[in-house]
Design a protein around this motif. Structure first.
Motif, PDB file in Angstrom:
ATOM      1  N   ILE A   1       1.879   7.360  -6.286  1.00 59.57           N
ATOM      2  CA  ILE A   1       0.857   8.355  -6.623  1.00 59.57           C
ATOM      3  C   ILE A   1       1.265   9.738  -6.113  1.00 59.57           C
ATOM      4  O   ILE A   1       1.200  10.725  -6.850  1.00 59.57           O
ATOM      5  CB  ILE A   1      -0.512   7.949  -6.035  1.00 59.57           C
ATOM      6  CG1 ILE A   1      -0.988   6.661  -6.695  1.00 59.57           C
ATOM      7  CG2 ILE A   1      -1.542   9.050  -6.200  1.00 59.57           C
ATOM      8  CD1 ILE A   1      -2.202   6.025  -6.027  1.00 59.57           C
ATOM      9  N   SER A   2       1.693   9.825  -4.837  1.00 61.18           N
ATOM     10  CA  SER A   2       2.053  11.116  -4.253  1.00 61.18           C
ATOM     11  C   SER A   2       3.050  10.911  -3.118  1.00 61.18           C
ATOM     12  O   SER A   2       2.664  10.651  -1.971  1.00 61.18           O
ATOM     13  CB  SER A   2       0.797  11.823  -3.719  1.00 61.18           C
ATOM     14  OG  SER A   2       1.165  13.007  -3.050  1.00 61.18           O
ATOM     15  N   PRO A   3       4.347  11.076  -3.419  1.00 64.06           N
ATOM     16  CA  PRO A   3       5.364  10.866  -2.383  1.00 64.06           C
ATOM     17  C   PRO A   3       5.220  11.821  -1.190  1.00 64.06           C
ATOM     18  O   PRO A   3       5.387  11.404  -0.036  1.00 64.06           O
ATOM     19  CB  PRO A   3       6.689  11.114  -3.110  1.00 64.06           C
ATOM     20  CG  PRO A   3       6.385  10.982  -4.563  1.00 64.06           C
ATOM     21  CD  PRO A   3       4.949  11.343  -4.720  1.00 64.06           C
ATOM     22  N   GLY A   4       4.889  13.073  -1.450  1.00 60.58           N
ATOM     23  CA  GLY A   4       4.768  14.049  -0.361  1.00 60.58           C
ATOM     24  C   GLY A   4       3.620  13.717   0.579  1.00 60.58           C
ATOM     25  O   GLY A   4       3.755  13.761   1.814  1.00 60.58           O
ATOM     26  N   LEU A   5       2.470  13.382   0.015  1.00 62.89           N
ATOM     27  CA  LEU A   5       1.309  13.021   0.825  1.00 62.89           C
ATOM     28  C   LEU A   5       1.561  11.720   1.595  1.00 62.89           C
ATOM     29  O   LEU A   5       1.158  11.584   2.750  1.00 62.89           O
ATOM     30  CB  LEU A   5       0.076  12.880  -0.071  1.00 62.89           C
ATOM     31  CG  LEU A   5      -1.268  12.720   0.634  1.00 62.89           C
ATOM     32  CD1 LEU A   5      -1.508  13.857   1.625  1.00 62.89           C
ATOM     33  CD2 LEU A   5      -2.390  12.651  -0.383  1.00 62.89           C
ATOM     34  N   THR A   6       2.280  10.796   0.975  1.00 58.81           N
ATOM     35  CA  THR A   6       2.616   9.535   1.646  1.00 58.81           C
ATOM     36  C   THR A   6       3.503   9.809   2.857  1.00 58.81           C
ATOM     37  O   THR A   6       3.285   9.233   3.930  1.00 58.81           O
ATOM     38  CB  THR A   6       3.328   8.573   0.673  1.00 58.81           C
ATOM     39  OG1 THR A   6       2.468   8.332  -0.442  1.00 58.81           O
ATOM     40  CG2 THR A   6       3.690   7.267   1.348  1.00 58.81           C
ATOM     41  N   ALA A   7       4.498  10.684   2.717  1.00 60.16           N
ATOM     42  CA  ALA A   7       5.381  11.023   3.840  1.00 60.16           C
ATOM     43  C   ALA A   7       4.587  11.669   4.971  1.00 60.16           C
ATOM     44  O   ALA A   7       4.812  11.371   6.156  1.00 60.16           O
ATOM     45  CB  ALA A   7       6.496  11.953   3.372  1.00 60.16           C
ATOM     46  N   LEU A   8       3.646  12.537   4.619  1.00 55.94           N
ATOM     47  CA  LEU A   8       2.806  13.178   5.626  1.00 55.94           C
ATOM     48  C   LEU A   8       1.959  12.147   6.379  1.00 55.94           C
ATOM     49  O   LEU A   8       1.868  12.165   7.607  1.00 55.94           O
ATOM     50  CB  LEU A   8       1.909  14.234   4.975  1.00 55.94           C
ATOM     51  CG  LEU A   8       0.917  14.931   5.911  1.00 55.94           C
ATOM     52  CD1 LEU A   8       1.670  15.745   6.959  1.00 55.94           C
ATOM     53  CD2 LEU A   8      -0.034  15.797   5.127  1.00 55.94           C
ATOM     54  N   VAL A   9       1.347  11.227   5.656  1.00 56.73           N
ATOM     55  CA  VAL A   9       0.503  10.190   6.273  1.00 56.73           C
ATOM     56  C   VAL A   9       1.339   9.299   7.191  1.00 56.73           C
ATOM     57  O   VAL A   9       0.938   8.995   8.320  1.00 56.73           O
ATOM     58  CB  VAL A   9      -0.218   9.357   5.194  1.00 56.73           C
ATOM     59  CG1 VAL A   9      -0.843   8.104   5.788  1.00 56.73           C
ATOM     60  CG2 VAL A   9      -1.272  10.191   4.499  1.00 56.73           C
ATOM     61  N   VAL A  10       2.515   8.904   6.737  1.00 62.54           N
ATOM     62  CA  VAL A  10       3.387   8.056   7.568  1.00 62.54           C
ATOM     63  C   VAL A  10       3.804   8.804   8.830  1.00 62.54           C
ATOM     64  O   VAL A  10       3.774   8.244   9.930  1.00 62.54           O
ATOM     65  CB  VAL A  10       4.616   7.585   6.760  1.00 62.54           C
ATOM     66  CG1 VAL A  10       5.653   6.943   7.665  1.00 62.54           C
ATOM     67  CG2 VAL A  10       4.186   6.607   5.672  1.00 62.54           C
TER      68      VAL A  10
ATOM     69  N   VAL B   1       0.841  -1.205   0.000  1.00 60.82           N
ATOM     70  CA  VAL B   1       0.000   0.000   0.000  1.00 60.82           C
ATOM     71  C   VAL B   1       0.874   1.252   0.000  1.00 60.82           C
ATOM     72  O   VAL B   1       0.611   2.209  -0.743  1.00 60.82           O
ATOM     73  CB  VAL B   1      -0.974  -0.013   1.203  1.00 60.82           C
ATOM     74  CG1 VAL B   1      -1.646   1.333   1.380  1.00 60.82           C
ATOM     75  CG2 VAL B   1      -2.006  -1.109   1.020  1.00 60.82           C
ATOM     76  N   LEU B   2       1.916   1.264   0.824  1.00 59.34           N
ATOM     77  CA  LEU B   2       2.813   2.430   0.869  1.00 59.34           C
ATOM     78  C   LEU B   2       3.523   2.641  -0.466  1.00 59.34           C
ATOM     79  O   LEU B   2       3.709   3.787  -0.900  1.00 59.34           O
ATOM     80  CB  LEU B   2       3.828   2.280   1.998  1.00 59.34           C
ATOM     81  CG  LEU B   2       3.302   2.546   3.399  1.00 59.34           C
ATOM     82  CD1 LEU B   2       4.361   2.217   4.440  1.00 59.34           C
ATOM     83  CD2 LEU B   2       2.844   3.988   3.540  1.00 59.34           C
ATOM     84  N   ALA B   3       3.922   1.560  -1.113  1.00 57.84           N
ATOM     85  CA  ALA B   3       4.580   1.688  -2.422  1.00 57.84           C
ATOM     86  C   ALA B   3       3.621   2.290  -3.449  1.00 57.84           C
ATOM     87  O   ALA B   3       4.008   3.172  -4.230  1.00 57.84           O
ATOM     88  CB  ALA B   3       5.081   0.319  -2.891  1.00 57.84           C
ATOM     89  N   ILE B   4       2.378   1.843  -3.434  1.00 64.32           N
ATOM     90  CA  ILE B   4       1.383   2.392  -4.366  1.00 64.32           C
ATOM     91  C   ILE B   4       1.122   3.861  -4.039  1.00 64.32           C
ATOM     92  O   ILE B   4       1.053   4.713  -4.943  1.00 64.32           O
ATOM     93  CB  ILE B   4       0.077   1.563  -4.323  1.00 64.32           C
ATOM     94  CG1 ILE B   4       0.328   0.164  -4.892  1.00 64.32           C
ATOM     95  CG2 ILE B   4      -1.051   2.265  -5.083  1.00 64.32           C
ATOM     96  CD1 ILE B   4      -0.814  -0.813  -4.665  1.00 64.32           C
ATOM     97  N   MET B   5       0.976   4.167  -2.723  1.00 64.07           N
ATOM     98  CA  MET B   5       0.752   5.562  -2.317  1.00 64.07           C
ATOM     99  C   MET B   5       1.927   6.448  -2.735  1.00 64.07           C
ATOM    100  O   MET B   5       1.723   7.565  -3.228  1.00 64.07           O
ATOM    101  CB  MET B   5       0.563   5.647  -0.797  1.00 64.07           C
ATOM    102  CG  MET B   5      -0.771   5.107  -0.311  1.00 64.07           C
ATOM    103  SD  MET B   5      -0.888   4.991   1.497  1.00 64.07           S
ATOM    104  CE  MET B   5      -0.596   6.682   2.004  1.00 64.07           C
ATOM    105  N   ALA B   6       3.150   5.945  -2.525  1.00 60.46           N
ATOM    106  CA  ALA B   6       4.337   6.731  -2.875  1.00 60.46           C
ATOM    107  C   ALA B   6       4.421   6.966  -4.375  1.00 60.46           C
ATOM    108  O   ALA B   6       4.879   8.030  -4.817  1.00 60.46           O
ATOM    109  CB  ALA B   6       5.594   6.034  -2.366  1.00 60.46           C
TER     110      ALA B   6
END
Length: 170
Positions: A73-82, A66-71
């Protein structure tokens, strides 16, 4: 299931061998209830641990995917969510400390119950002859009630973890 059951069986067999082969003064240090606890309850804890470890590995694979797919799509938003998830999860470690302390207390209560039963069984005839059934019922009920309360407290705390994690995750 097979792997977890096998791990428990290997642990139980090794512990049984150690108990049988131990020097008399070493084996006399442990009450029968403690030995029974080690052979049965602790072996089942090993089984649960292996099952949880496998479940954790499964969850890690899913989360990684899921994190790989999120990253992608949007690396910045993924970092914020993590970052938010890690920040929100840190206070939840208090749940795990409480469960750990409660588990140690639970083990002591169970050992006490097993010790009581191990002491009672050889003298059950004497209890009947002397009319001590009521006293023994009360002793058992007190120990069992303590174990029940400990189990319920741990179940209540453990039951909170899932909903709290889901709310934090959402």
């Amino acid at each position: 299931q097979r792997l977890s059951m096998r791990a428990a069986d290997v642990y139980r067999a090794a512990l049984h061998e150690a108990l049988v082969d131990a020097a008399l003064r070493e084996s006399a240090r442990y009450h029968h209830g403690q030995q029974q606890n080690l052979l049965h309850i602790e072996a089942n804890r090993i089984r649960s641990f292996v099952l949880q470890l496998l479940k954790l590995a499964e969850t890690a694979v899913i989360a990684g995917t899921v994190l790989a797919i999120m990253a992608a799509i949007s690396p910045g938003l993924t970092a914020l969510v993590v970052a938010l998830l890690v920040g929100a999860a840190l206070p939840l470690t208090a749940f795990f400390r409480t469960i750990h302390r409660g588990s140690l207390g639970r083990m002591d209560v169970r050992i006490g119950l097993m010790n009581y039963l191990a002491e009672l069984m050889p003298f059950l005839t004497t209890v009947h002859v002397l009319g001590g059934q009521r006293r023994e019922r009360e002793r058992f009920q007190a120990r069992y009630l303590a174990m029940f309360r400990q189990d319920m407290r741990l179940a209540w705390i453990a039951g909170l973890i899932g909903p709290v994690f889901h709310v934090v995750g959402v």
